[in-house]
Design a protein around this motif. Structure first.
Motif, PDB file in Angstrom:
ATOM      1  N   UNK A 192       0.832  -1.215   0.000  1.00 58.37           N
ATOM      2  CA  UNK A 192       0.000   0.000   0.000  1.00 58.37           C
ATOM      3  C   UNK A 192       0.862   1.260   0.000  1.00 58.37           C
ATOM      4  N   UNK A 193       1.936   1.230   0.767  1.00 56.57           N
ATOM      5  CA  UNK A 193       2.841   2.382   0.839  1.00 56.57           C
ATOM      6  C   UNK A 193       3.478   2.657  -0.519  1.00 56.57           C
ATOM      7  N   UNK A 194       3.966   1.602  -1.179  1.00 54.57           N
ATOM      8  CA  UNK A 194       4.628   1.780  -2.472  1.00 54.57           C
ATOM      9  C   UNK A 194       3.640   2.155  -3.575  1.00 54.57           C
ATOM     10  N   UNK A 195       2.412   1.686  -3.472  1.00 53.84           N
ATOM     11  CA  UNK A 195       1.404   2.088  -4.464  1.00 53.84           C
ATOM     12  C   UNK A 195       1.217   3.595  -4.442  1.00 53.84           C
ATOM     13  N   UNK A 196       1.153   4.143  -3.259  1.00 56.85           N
ATOM     14  CA  UNK A 196       0.967   5.586  -3.135  1.00 56.85           C
ATOM     15  C   UNK A 196       2.205   6.343  -3.590  1.00 56.85           C
ATOM     16  N   UNK A 197       3.393   5.839  -3.203  1.00 61.56           N
ATOM     17  CA  UNK A 197       4.637   6.534  -3.530  1.00 61.56           C
ATOM     18  C   UNK A 197       4.955   6.497  -5.021  1.00 61.56           C
ATOM     19  N   UNK A 198       4.473   5.475  -5.727  1.00 63.98           N
ATOM     20  CA  UNK A 198       4.830   5.309  -7.141  1.00 63.98           C
ATOM     21  C   UNK A 198       3.840   5.953  -8.100  1.00 63.98           C
ATOM     22  N   UNK A 199       2.911   6.735  -7.572  1.00 65.27           N
ATOM     23  CA  UNK A 199       1.974   7.444  -8.443  1.00 65.27           C
ATOM     24  C   UNK A 199       2.734   8.456  -9.311  1.00 65.27           C
ATOM     25  N   UNK A 200       2.250   8.661 -10.525  1.00 67.50           N
ATOM     26  CA  UNK A 200       2.894   9.617 -11.429  1.00 67.50           C
ATOM     27  C   UNK A 200       4.294   9.163 -11.797  1.00 67.50           C
ATOM     28  N   UNK A 201       5.267  10.031 -11.579  1.00 66.57           N
ATOM     29  CA  UNK A 201       6.660   9.679 -11.884  1.00 66.57           C
ATOM     30  C   UNK A 201       7.372   9.076 -10.682  1.00 66.57           C
ATOM     31  N   UNK A 202       6.690   8.973  -9.551  1.00 73.01           N
ATOM     32  CA  UNK A 202       7.284   8.340  -8.380  1.00 73.01           C
ATOM     33  C   UNK A 202       7.929   9.326  -7.433  1.00 73.01           C
TER      34      UNK A 202
END
Length: 282
Positions: free
Chosen positions: A250-260
């Motif tokens: 869940x944390x990485x899904x949020x962090x990797x939005x757009x260009x990351x």
């Protein structure tokens, strides 16, 4: 002698990449999926050693250094990094009473015979045997497949079976397609089974955690039986392991939005997640 505090020297010794990326940015580029990255995060956070392997054809810019550096963000809190000095390394840090092997990762830019700033032969063999003393290692190699990594470690460098089993994670990466800019993928992610197989006590067993499917450009993930084995090897309660993994997904899904997310945002998110987990412990 190499001074890791100097940014220029880190670049000269191939410890820094031309274009640093975070794991969130690597996910945004589709080089790996969120689930694989989260599983690697959990393994590194629990002290797994790491090898990032790239093609034997020395293609520039394949991304071994970038990937290795990005994954260092997942190391346990308060981890100390011991930078290796290639063929000049004397391992003096292992004789220091101020260094705790359990909280120290020995970082090597590359295990190969290409340059003196890399490690090979007797020096590399000693380096890769450090986990028997309680240290963790993180390095890169030239190898196209997990079998080639094992062959290099066992045949070329003459590591014992138990030494190879202690080397934890192996991520094989490479370039796909013929278009520019090149697309990078984590072809396979494996974890060396730390315990001997009763049916093959002298065998080295690489457990597949993630395999890239080149047909539809997706990643095939480990099944529940493998995840249960990982929890057992890491000594994480089976009921806690999937919850910890989901929090990281869940944390990485949020962090990797757009260009990351960039490095600072990554560090803050990782620290925040760990703090919340510590507070929730009984």
């Amino acid at each position: 002698m190499f001074d890791p505090r100097d940014p220029y020297e880190r670049y000269y010794w191939h410890y820094e990449s031309r274009r640093p990326l975070t794991v969130a940015q690597i996910i945004a580029l589709r080089s790996v999926d969120v689930e694989t990255a989260a599983l690697v995060w959990l393994l590194l956070e629990n002290g797994a050693s790491l090898t990032v392997a790239g093609p034997t054809d020395p293609t520039p810019g394949v991304g071994k250094t970038t990937t290795l550096n990005a994954l260092l963000q997942f190391l346990p809190e308060n981890t100390a990094l011991a930078y290796m000095s290639g063929m000049y390394e004397n391992f003096a840090f292992t004789r220091s009473s101020d260094i705790d092997p359990a909280t120290t990762y020995a970082l090597c830019n590359e295990v190969s015979d290409h340059l003196p700033i890399y490690m090979w032969g007797r020096v590399a063999r000693r380096y890769l045997s450090l986990p028997v003393q309680g240290y963790h290692v993180a390095t890169s190699v030239h190898a196209d497949t997990i079998d080639e990594v094992i062959s290099m470690y066992q045949r070329d460098l003459r590591l014992g079976v138990d030494d190879v089993r202690r080397l934890g994670l192996v991520i094989n990466i490479g370039l796909v397609g013929r278009i520019y800019p090149p697309r990078r993928r984590w072809f396979t992610t494996h974890f060396f089974q730390p315990d001997p197989d009763p049916k093959r006590p002298n065998a080295i067993v690489p457990v597949p955690l993630s395999l890239w499917n080149n047909v539809d450009d997706t990643f095939e993930l480990a099944d529940q039986a493998i995840l249960d084995d990982l929890a057992n090897w890491l000594q994480i309660p089976c009921q806690e392991f999937p919850l910890a993994l989901k929090r990281r997904i869940d944390c990485l899904k949020e962090l990797s939005q757009g260009t990351g997310a960039g490095a600072e945002e990554m560090y803050e998110a990782i620290a925040d997640l760990r703090e919340r987990e510590q507070k929730s412990q009984p």
